[in-house]
Design a protein around this motif. Sequence first.
Motif, PDB file in Angstrom:
ATOM      1  N   THR A 172       6.219   0.071  -7.724  1.00 60.30           N
ATOM      2  CA  THR A 172       5.801  -1.310  -7.471  1.00 60.30           C
ATOM      3  C   THR A 172       5.184  -1.425  -6.082  1.00 60.30           C
ATOM      4  OG1 THR A 172       8.031  -1.811  -6.709  1.00 60.30           O
ATOM      5  CG2 THR A 172       7.514  -2.374  -8.993  1.00 60.30           C
ATOM      6  N   LEU A 179       3.532   1.055  -2.653  1.00 60.38           N
ATOM      7  CA  LEU A 179       3.098   2.360  -2.149  1.00 60.38           C
ATOM      8  C   LEU A 179       3.042   2.230  -0.633  1.00 60.38           C
ATOM      9  CD1 LEU A 179       2.213   4.952  -3.634  1.00 60.38           C
ATOM     10  CD2 LEU A 179      -0.133   4.145  -3.507  1.00 60.38           C
ATOM     11  N   TYR A 200      -0.110  -3.600   7.627  1.00 60.46           N
ATOM     12  CA  TYR A 200      -1.163  -4.082   6.727  1.00 60.46           C
ATOM     13  C   TYR A 200      -0.704  -3.937   5.279  1.00 60.46           C
ATOM     14  CZ  TYR A 200      -4.402  -4.242  10.652  1.00 60.46           C
ATOM     15  OH  TYR A 200      -5.016  -4.554  11.840  1.00 60.46           O
ATOM     16  N   SER A 230      -0.667  -3.084 -13.957  1.00 63.50           N
ATOM     17  CA  SER A 230       0.356  -2.997 -12.919  1.00 63.50           C
ATOM     18  C   SER A 230      -0.271  -3.368 -11.586  1.00 63.50           C
ATOM     19  CB  SER A 230       0.893  -1.572 -12.814  1.00 63.50           C
ATOM     20  OG  SER A 230       1.564  -1.208 -13.983  1.00 63.50           O
ATOM     21  N   SER A 231       0.439  -4.186 -10.820  1.00 67.41           N
ATOM     22  CA  SER A 231       0.004  -4.518  -9.460  1.00 67.41           C
ATOM     23  C   SER A 231       0.941  -3.845  -8.475  1.00 67.41           C
ATOM     24  CB  SER A 231       0.029  -6.031  -9.237  1.00 67.41           C
ATOM     25  OG  SER A 231      -1.005  -6.633  -9.968  1.00 67.41           O
ATOM     26  N   ILE A 232       0.397  -3.055  -7.612  1.00 67.69           N
ATOM     27  CA  ILE A 232       1.205  -2.282  -6.665  1.00 67.69           C
ATOM     28  C   ILE A 232       0.829  -2.690  -5.254  1.00 67.69           C
ATOM     29  CG2 ILE A 232       1.615   0.056  -5.803  1.00 67.69           C
ATOM     30  CD1 ILE A 232       0.747   0.674  -8.928  1.00 67.69           C
ATOM     31  N   THR A 233       1.841  -3.047  -4.479  1.00 68.10           N
ATOM     32  CA  THR A 233       1.584  -3.422  -3.097  1.00 68.10           C
ATOM     33  C   THR A 233       1.444  -2.161  -2.246  1.00 68.10           C
ATOM     34  OG1 THR A 233       2.839  -5.448  -3.371  1.00 68.10           O
ATOM     35  CG2 THR A 233       2.505  -4.688  -1.115  1.00 68.10           C
ATOM     36  N   VAL A 234       0.320  -2.078  -1.595  1.00 67.57           N
ATOM     37  CA  VAL A 234       0.047  -0.928  -0.727  1.00 67.57           C
ATOM     38  C   VAL A 234       0.240  -1.378   0.716  1.00 67.57           C
ATOM     39  CG1 VAL A 234      -1.733   0.693   0.044  1.00 67.57           C
ATOM     40  CG2 VAL A 234      -1.608   0.032  -2.357  1.00 67.57           C
ATOM     41  N   SER A 235       1.048  -0.674   1.483  1.00 63.95           N
ATOM     42  CA  SER A 235       1.278  -1.087   2.869  1.00 63.95           C
ATOM     43  C   SER A 235       1.170   0.112   3.795  1.00 63.95           C
ATOM     44  CB  SER A 235       2.659  -1.743   3.009  1.00 63.95           C
ATOM     45  OG  SER A 235       3.650  -0.884   2.527  1.00 63.95           O
ATOM     46  N   LEU A 236       0.752  -0.161   4.999  1.00 59.01           N
ATOM     47  CA  LEU A 236       0.691   0.904   6.004  1.00 59.01           C
ATOM     48  C   LEU A 236       0.834   0.323   7.397  1.00 59.01           C
ATOM     49  CD1 LEU A 236      -2.826   2.327   6.798  1.00 59.01           C
ATOM     50  CD2 LEU A 236      -2.505   0.150   5.680  1.00 59.01           C
ATOM     51  N   GLU A 237       1.198   1.184   8.296  1.00 65.10           N
ATOM     52  CA  GLU A 237       1.389   0.809   9.697  1.00 65.10           C
ATOM     53  C   GLU A 237       0.243   1.361  10.533  1.00 65.10           C
ATOM     54  OE1 GLU A 237       3.777  -0.904  11.410  1.00 65.10           O
ATOM     55  OE2 GLU A 237       4.588  -1.499   9.457  1.00 65.10           O
ATOM     56  N   VAL A 238      -0.304   0.520  11.374  1.00 65.03           N
ATOM     57  CA  VAL A 238      -1.287   1.009  12.345  1.00 65.03           C
ATOM     58  C   VAL A 238      -0.607   0.961  13.708  1.00 65.03           C
ATOM     59  CG1 VAL A 238      -3.543   0.654  13.388  1.00 65.03           C
ATOM     60  CG2 VAL A 238      -3.220   0.210  10.956  1.00 65.03           C
ATOM     61  N   ALA A 239      -0.371   2.117  14.273  1.00 59.39           N
ATOM     62  CA  ALA A 239       0.340   2.184  15.547  1.00 59.39           C
ATOM     63  C   ALA A 239      -0.612   1.861  16.699  1.00 59.39           C
ATOM     64  CB  ALA A 239       0.904   3.599  15.726  1.00 59.39           C
ATOM     65  N   PRO A 240      -0.066   1.301  17.807  1.00 58.56           N
ATOM     66  CA  PRO A 240      -0.925   1.074  18.987  1.00 58.56           C
ATOM     67  C   PRO A 240      -1.535   2.397  19.431  1.00 58.56           C
ATOM     68  CG  PRO A 240       1.238   0.099  19.295  1.00 58.56           C
ATOM     69  CD  PRO A 240       1.317   0.937  18.065  1.00 58.56           C
ATOM     70  N   ARG A 241      -2.800   2.339  19.840  1.00 54.07           N
ATOM     71  CA  ARG A 241      -3.460   3.577  20.284  1.00 54.07           C
ATOM     72  C   ARG A 241      -2.936   3.968  21.665  1.00 54.07           C
ATOM     73  NH1 ARG A 241      -9.408   2.248  20.243  1.00 54.07           N
ATOM     74  NH2 ARG A 241      -8.641   0.135  20.027  1.00 54.07           N
TER      75      ARG A 241
END
Lengths: 325, 46
Positions: free
Chosen positions: A50, A52, A314, B2-13
């Motif tokens: 559900t 990723l 994000y 299917s709906s899948i939430t995609v998430s990611l972190e962008v760290a401070p440079r």
Amino acid sequence: MKRLLACAAALSIAALAVPSASADEVTVSITNPGGSRTLYVENVLGQPLTSLDFGTGRSQPFRVRVVDTTMDRSGFQVLTTMSNLYKVSGSSHDWASTIASSDVSVAYPPNPLNLLNPKAVVAPVYDMTETLTGALCTTVQAAGGSCSIVMNGVDGLRQTVDLAVDLADLSSLPLVPQTGETGDFTSPDYAGIGAADPNKPGSFTPTNKRVISGVVSTASTTLTSVSAAVQALVAGQPASSLVDADTLGGSLRSALSGPVYDALPSTVIDQIIAGLNKTVRAVTAADLVGQSGTYLSYPQLDVNVPAETSPGSYEGTLVVTAVQL
Amino acid sequence: MSSITVSLEVAPRPLPLPRTGLSIEVFLALALLLLVVGALALKVAR
């Protein structure tokens, strides 16, 4: 007295109205095994997916699994679309801070495709012969028939046959799985999280990326391999277990000519059926009526984060859809 | 579907390292040159 006469007259009329012969009711039934096709989107361990979560990584594999159970002969595609990734801001999103969907792409690790337990559902057709001898032949001849019986094109019961898998050459399977497309989601979808994007255009066409497809094969190699599997399955089995009893009786009646068949006792008919020699015909495209199997694809989603991207979390939405062809 | 939430972190440079002006190689070469010049100056003075 008048009333008694009226009653008697009414009963007489009622008695005349009753039909002299009773009617038999025959239940007509048919089974249409339409089968099923189910799409599962999972992580690589096989658990339902559900979300990723890339964390601070930039690549995430997942798994798409399509399961056919005595499914009709139709192909499929599994398509994906991707929204932009929006910066999380409290319980909502900062719609102005995004990572574009064009920075998200689909790729595949080595050996992304697999196939488990492929089966073909076949309606075989048989040719049958028998040469009657001895008392059986005498009985049939006495009824005016011939001792040589030939029955061509007898429709058999549906059979499900196991097929071998050669991942290096899947072209001989009834439904050929194919690896999906690579590349980025040039145009974003506005489903899921993106649906609330205030910059969502009135109309849009998101980029679709196919992650697996199944193509119906009627190639000669397919029919050859299914024929071989059917022949191996029915070898040694009596005709009576491979063909519906009424279909077999009807074919025999035609072969003997109707009056001869009708004159024979049922024990003789049973003896003739027990002695039938059968040959299964080569499977044609029309005989191949369905397939079962599990089709697996292991795509991976890659994200390219532009250098100027504001730090933070994000989120976006990946939509996976199965399309019947 | 299917709906899948995609998430990611962008760290401070990470901030760029402050410039030291001289690399260690140049610093060592200058120090060696200064040593040689100093030794020569001492020798001339004697």
